[in-house]
Design a protein around this motif. Structure first.
Motif, short mmCIF file in Angstrom:
data_model
loop_
_atom_site.label_atom_id
_atom_site.label_comp_id
_atom_site.label_asym_id
_atom_site.label_seq_id
_atom_site.Cartn_x
_atom_site.Cartn_y
_atom_site.Cartn_z
N SER A 12 0.75 -1.15 0.00
CA SER A 12 -0.16 0.04 0.06
C SER A 12 0.94 1.24 -0.10
O SER A 12 0.54 2.32 -0.51
CB SER A 12 -0.97 -0.12 1.10
N LYS A 13 1.96 1.14 0.71
CA LYS A 13 2.91 2.32 0.64
C LYS A 13 3.68 2.69 -0.64
O LYS A 13 3.72 3.59 -1.08
CB LYS A 13 4.09 2.44 1.65
N PHE A 14 4.16 1.28 -1.35
CA PHE A 14 4.69 1.44 -2.59
C PHE A 14 3.60 2.02 -3.64
O PHE A 14 4.23 2.98 -4.54
CB PHE A 14 5.18 0.01 -3.42
N CYS A 15 2.37 1.85 -3.68
CA CYS A 15 1.25 1.95 -4.65
C CYS A 15 0.56 3.37 -4.07
O CYS A 15 -0.46 3.76 -4.75
CB CYS A 15 0.38 0.98 -4.94
N ASP A 16 0.94 3.94 -2.88
CA ASP A 16 0.22 4.92 -2.48
C ASP A 16 -1.27 5.00 -2.40
O ASP A 16 -2.06 5.79 -2.94
CB ASP A 16 0.39 6.26 -3.27
N VAL A 17 -1.69 3.74 -1.91
CA VAL A 17 -3.16 3.22 -1.76
C VAL A 17 -3.33 2.59 -0.22
O VAL A 17 -2.53 2.47 0.42
CB VAL A 17 -3.69 2.16 -2.85
N TYR A 18 -4.72 2.61 0.21
CA TYR A 18 -5.05 2.15 1.53
C TYR A 18 -4.62 0.56 1.53
O TYR A 18 -5.02 0.06 0.41
CB TYR A 18 -6.48 2.51 1.82
N PRO A 60 8.69 2.42 -7.15
CA PRO A 60 9.73 3.02 -6.51
C PRO A 60 11.14 2.46 -6.52
O PRO A 60 11.26 1.15 -6.88
CB PRO A 60 9.32 2.92 -5.18
#
Length: 190
Positions: A12-18, A60
């Motif tokens: 979720s951090k890599f993809c900038d989603v929940y 990233p």
């Protein structure tokens, strides 16, 4: 070596989603995952990269440089084996192992589980066709891409190689950069 598996939270951090979005991707079959005995999902780095590239998502640096890809080169000709090993070892993305026979290749593949196999098809004793059939019949190795590097190039021979499980082929003689490019395509390396 970098990580091979990630949690839904890390993704979720890599993809900038929940994290729930990542869980939904898994439930919808967009992102393959397995569950730990505790019920936590784990996703292979390569599956995440495929999803991100397919959907034109920014990748990233940390994820791209996470690890070297293991390449196994199998050829009974020592000169060709050394040449391919030298060319691939010069690439920052690859960790190269070699085998000079189909039997030796089988032992290394089960021990190291390479990310891709570069395979000569005309070898004494156990040839490339037999190696391919064995790899594709084994649950642990069936998804490993195999690139045939061989003098065989007739339509019937190529069809037979592909039907045995080879993902692609390159005819000998070949240009080193052609092989590097093909390997990077299969491993999704830019």
């Amino acid at each position: 070596m970098g990580k091979k598996f990630y949690t839904t939270h890390e993704i979720s951090k890599f993809c900038d989603v929940y994290p729930t979005t990542v869980i939904n991707w898994v439930k919808e079959g967009l992102l393959p995952a397995y569950s730990t005995p505790g019920g936590h999902r784990r996703i292979k780095r390569d599956d995440l990269l495929k999803l991100m590239k397919k959907n034109n998502m920014p990748i990233p640096e940390e994820l791209l440089k996470a690890e070297k890809h293991r390449v196994l080169v199998v050829d009974d000709d020592p000169k060709i084996l050394r040449m391919i090993e030298t060319v691939l070892s010069a690439e920052a993305d690859f960790e190269v192992s070699t085998a000079s026979s189909g039997f030796q290749a089988g032992l290394l593949i089960s021990k190291e589980l390479p990310d891709i196999v570069i395979l000569d098809f005309l070898m004494p004793e156990m040839n490339g066709f037999e190696v391919c059939k064995q790899l594709k019949a084994d649950e642990k190795t069936k998804d490993i891409p195999i690139i045939a590097v061989t003098v065989l190039k007739g339509p019937k021979e190529v069809k037979k190689m592909l039907s045995c499980g080879a993902s692609d082929y390159i005819s000998k003689p070949f240009k080193a950069q052609e092989l590097v490019k093909k390997i990077k395509e299969y491993l999704l390396i830019e």
